[in-house]
Write a protein that holds these residues in place. Structure first.
Motif, short mmCIF file in Angstrom:
data_model
loop_
_atom_site.label_atom_id
_atom_site.label_comp_id
_atom_site.label_asym_id
_atom_site.label_seq_id
_atom_site.Cartn_x
_atom_site.Cartn_y
_atom_site.Cartn_z
N TYR A 121 24.76 -11.18 -15.20
CA TYR A 121 24.53 -11.29 -13.96
C TYR A 121 25.04 -9.73 -13.44
O TYR A 121 25.58 -9.03 -14.02
N ASP A 122 24.45 -9.45 -12.35
CA ASP A 122 24.79 -8.02 -11.78
C ASP A 122 26.01 -7.31 -11.79
O ASP A 122 26.56 -6.24 -11.91
N THR A 123 26.92 -8.47 -11.43
CA THR A 123 28.53 -7.95 -11.48
C THR A 123 29.05 -8.07 -12.50
O THR A 123 30.36 -7.95 -12.70
N MET A 124 28.64 -8.41 -13.68
CA MET A 124 29.12 -8.57 -15.02
C MET A 124 28.73 -7.60 -16.04
O MET A 124 27.91 -6.74 -15.94
N ASP A 125 29.71 -7.30 -17.00
CA ASP A 125 29.57 -5.85 -17.97
C ASP A 125 30.36 -6.51 -19.45
O ASP A 125 30.79 -7.62 -19.38
N ASP A 126 30.09 -5.71 -20.24
CA ASP A 126 30.70 -5.88 -21.87
C ASP A 126 31.94 -6.20 -21.66
O ASP A 126 32.65 -7.07 -22.40
N GLU A 127 32.88 -5.68 -20.82
CA GLU A 127 34.33 -5.85 -20.62
C GLU A 127 34.60 -7.15 -20.43
O GLU A 127 35.48 -7.83 -20.76
N MET A 128 33.69 -7.75 -19.37
CA MET A 128 34.00 -8.95 -18.75
C MET A 128 33.76 -9.93 -19.88
O MET A 128 34.41 -11.05 -20.12
N VAL A 129 32.84 -9.74 -20.73
CA VAL A 129 32.27 -10.60 -22.03
C VAL A 129 33.67 -10.72 -22.88
O VAL A 129 34.06 -11.83 -23.16
N THR A 130 34.21 -9.47 -23.19
CA THR A 130 35.35 -9.50 -24.19
C THR A 130 36.41 -10.21 -23.69
O THR A 130 37.15 -10.96 -24.28
N ASN A 131 36.84 -9.94 -22.21
CA ASN A 131 38.01 -10.62 -21.82
C ASN A 131 37.79 -12.04 -21.65
O ASN A 131 38.65 -12.83 -21.56
N MET A 132 36.44 -12.66 -21.18
CA MET A 132 36.20 -14.04 -21.10
C MET A 132 36.44 -14.55 -22.62
O MET A 132 36.85 -15.76 -22.52
N ARG A 133 36.04 -13.94 -23.59
CA ARG A 133 36.44 -14.55 -25.00
C ARG A 133 37.91 -14.75 -25.19
O ARG A 133 38.20 -15.51 -25.86
N GLY A 134 38.62 -13.99 -24.51
CA GLY A 134 40.21 -14.31 -24.41
C GLY A 134 40.57 -15.23 -23.56
O GLY A 134 41.51 -16.16 -24.10
N LEU A 135 39.79 -15.60 -22.68
CA LEU A 135 40.49 -16.56 -21.67
C LEU A 135 39.97 -18.02 -22.24
O LEU A 135 40.86 -18.84 -21.89
N ILE A 136 38.86 -18.14 -22.71
CA ILE A 136 38.56 -19.32 -23.38
C ILE A 136 39.48 -19.85 -24.55
O ILE A 136 39.39 -21.16 -24.73
N LYS A 137 40.15 -18.88 -24.92
CA LYS A 137 41.44 -19.24 -26.12
C LYS A 137 42.22 -20.36 -25.28
O LYS A 137 42.82 -21.29 -26.02
N LYS A 138 42.44 -20.45 -23.98
CA LYS A 138 43.59 -21.09 -23.35
C LYS A 138 42.90 -22.24 -22.60
O LYS A 138 43.73 -23.01 -21.90
N ALA A 139 41.64 -22.44 -22.80
CA ALA A 139 41.07 -23.62 -21.99
C ALA A 139 41.13 -24.91 -22.93
O ALA A 139 41.03 -24.95 -24.21
N ASP A 140 41.13 -26.14 -22.11
CA ASP A 140 40.88 -27.18 -23.02
C ASP A 140 39.50 -27.79 -23.02
O ASP A 140 38.87 -28.11 -23.95
N ILE A 141 38.58 -27.47 -21.93
CA ILE A 141 37.24 -27.54 -21.86
C ILE A 141 36.55 -26.20 -21.43
O ILE A 141 37.11 -25.59 -20.29
N ILE A 142 35.59 -25.97 -22.03
CA ILE A 142 34.48 -24.88 -21.56
C ILE A 142 33.05 -25.41 -21.19
O ILE A 142 32.83 -26.02 -21.83
N THR A 143 32.48 -24.97 -20.10
CA THR A 143 31.18 -25.39 -19.88
C THR A 143 30.08 -24.16 -19.72
O THR A 143 29.36 -23.94 -18.61
N PRO A 144 29.82 -23.53 -20.66
CA PRO A 144 29.01 -22.38 -20.74
C PRO A 144 27.36 -22.90 -20.68
O PRO A 144 27.12 -23.91 -21.13
N ASN A 145 26.57 -22.07 -20.25
CA ASN A 145 25.14 -22.27 -20.39
C ASN A 145 24.73 -21.65 -21.80
O ASN A 145 25.66 -20.99 -22.38
N PHE A 146 23.45 -21.58 -22.09
CA PHE A 146 23.12 -21.16 -23.37
C PHE A 146 23.25 -19.60 -23.63
O PHE A 146 23.70 -19.09 -24.63
N THR A 147 22.96 -18.88 -22.35
CA THR A 147 23.18 -17.36 -22.28
C THR A 147 24.57 -17.00 -22.49
O THR A 147 24.75 -16.32 -23.44
N GLU A 148 25.41 -17.79 -21.96
CA GLU A 148 26.85 -17.59 -22.03
C GLU A 148 27.37 -17.66 -23.40
O GLU A 148 28.26 -17.31 -23.86
N VAL A 149 26.72 -18.77 -24.12
CA VAL A 149 27.15 -19.20 -25.61
C VAL A 149 26.98 -17.88 -26.56
O VAL A 149 27.63 -17.69 -27.26
N MET A 150 25.66 -17.42 -26.21
CA MET A 150 25.28 -16.37 -27.21
C MET A 150 26.22 -14.89 -26.91
O MET A 150 26.61 -14.47 -27.67
#
Length: 289
Positions: A121-150
């Motif tokens: 999305y327009d408001t996202m960048d590579d730094e957000m992707v990196t940080n999000m990889r760290g956040l999902i480590k703390k999740a019990d459940i994640i619900t990405p679409n296929f683009t977000e999975v990749m």
């Protein structure tokens, strides 16, 4: 501590126009008898799906004081549910929020909202992707679409979904941290689409399919995840929650598709919301071997 009704901390943006994020999360979970406690990440004049020139107000500086106030009040939650985040810094704040309110008997759900249709999305960048990889480590459940999975796996986001690889993607994401991984909008055979999930605790793969309708309504991911959370908090099993979520979104899309209006406004939630009060009809979930 048990609450009179289940309570969810919803860390999402608020869009003034367009049915997405808090605009759909609050009515859906409220209808399912769940109290929603919003922790807004941003206020937008419209959501970002299909609108240009929208006004974006970053609420990063208000988030930590809100969390601290909740902590002083001794507020606790049955679920911490994060979605659209307005900046990489907010990922760290949500991480602290999870550390503050996580208990053995509640759940953390992270919808890693970053992109769709093969791009960010327009408001996202590579730094957000990196940080999000760290956040999902703390999740019990994640619900990405296929683009977000990749993006989360460091794969080519423009790659066409291949159902043969879905199990691999589910397990790789689960290895990062979450016990349950749910991938939405996976193409299926015979002009159908599906939601697939992996439950690491029981080593089971689930799939719920539905008829594909050639329409794209922003905010359906927020609606789907909200129904799944409401269903789980009511005591439903994972496949029941998936089935209920898919059935509801399918009914929303079918109710909306016949009307002449711009898809960017989102599904006509108001016409279908009462369906959430109907008895659950299990019809389409299946266990993948």
């Amino acid at each position: 501590m048990k609450h009179l009704v289940k309570r969810v901390a919803a860390v999402h943006d608020l869009s003034g126009f367009g049915r997405a994020s808090l605009s759909v999360i609050v009515p859906i979970l409220s209808t399912m008898k769940v109290q929603v406690c919003p922790l807004p990440t941003a206020v937008l004049s419209t959501h970002t799906g299909g609108f240009e020139g929208y006004n974006f107000i970053d609420l990063t500086e208000t988030m930590e004081p809100t969390i601290e106030h909740w902590e002083k009040l001794g507020i606790n939650f049955d679920c911490i549910y994060s979605g659209f985040l307005g900046s990489p810094k907010q990922v760290n704040i949500v991480s602290k929020c999870i550390d503050t309110f996580k208990r053995e008997d509640n759940i953390v759900v992270v919808d890693p909202v970053m992109g769709d249709n093969g791009k960010l999305y327009d408001t996202m960048d590579d730094e957000m992707v990196t940080n999000m990889r760290g956040l999902i480590k703390k999740a019990d459940i994640i619900t990405p679409n296929f683009t977000e999975v990749m993006y989360l796996l460091g794969e080519d986001p423009g790659k066409e979904p291949d159902p043969k690889n879905i199990k691999e993607y589910l397990m790789r994401l689960s290895e990062i941290g979450p016990n349950i991984v749910i991938i939405t909008s996976v193409p299926d055979k015979d002009k159908r689409t599906s939601v697939v999930a992996y439950d690491k605790k029981f080593n089971r793969f689930w799939k719920v399919s539905c008829e594909y309708i050639p329409a794209h309504y922003p905010g359906t991911g927020d609606s789907f995840t909200s129904v799944v959370i409401g269903s789980l908090l009511q005591g439903d099993s994972l496949p029941m929650a998936l089935d209920r979520g898919v059935q509801f979104i399918s009914s929303c899309i079918k109710a909306s598709y016949g009307f002449d209006y711009k898809e960017r406004e989102g599904i006509l939630l108001e016409l279908v919301l009462e369906n959430l009060k109907m008895p659950i009809l299990m019809s389409s979930y299946e266990l993948l071997e």
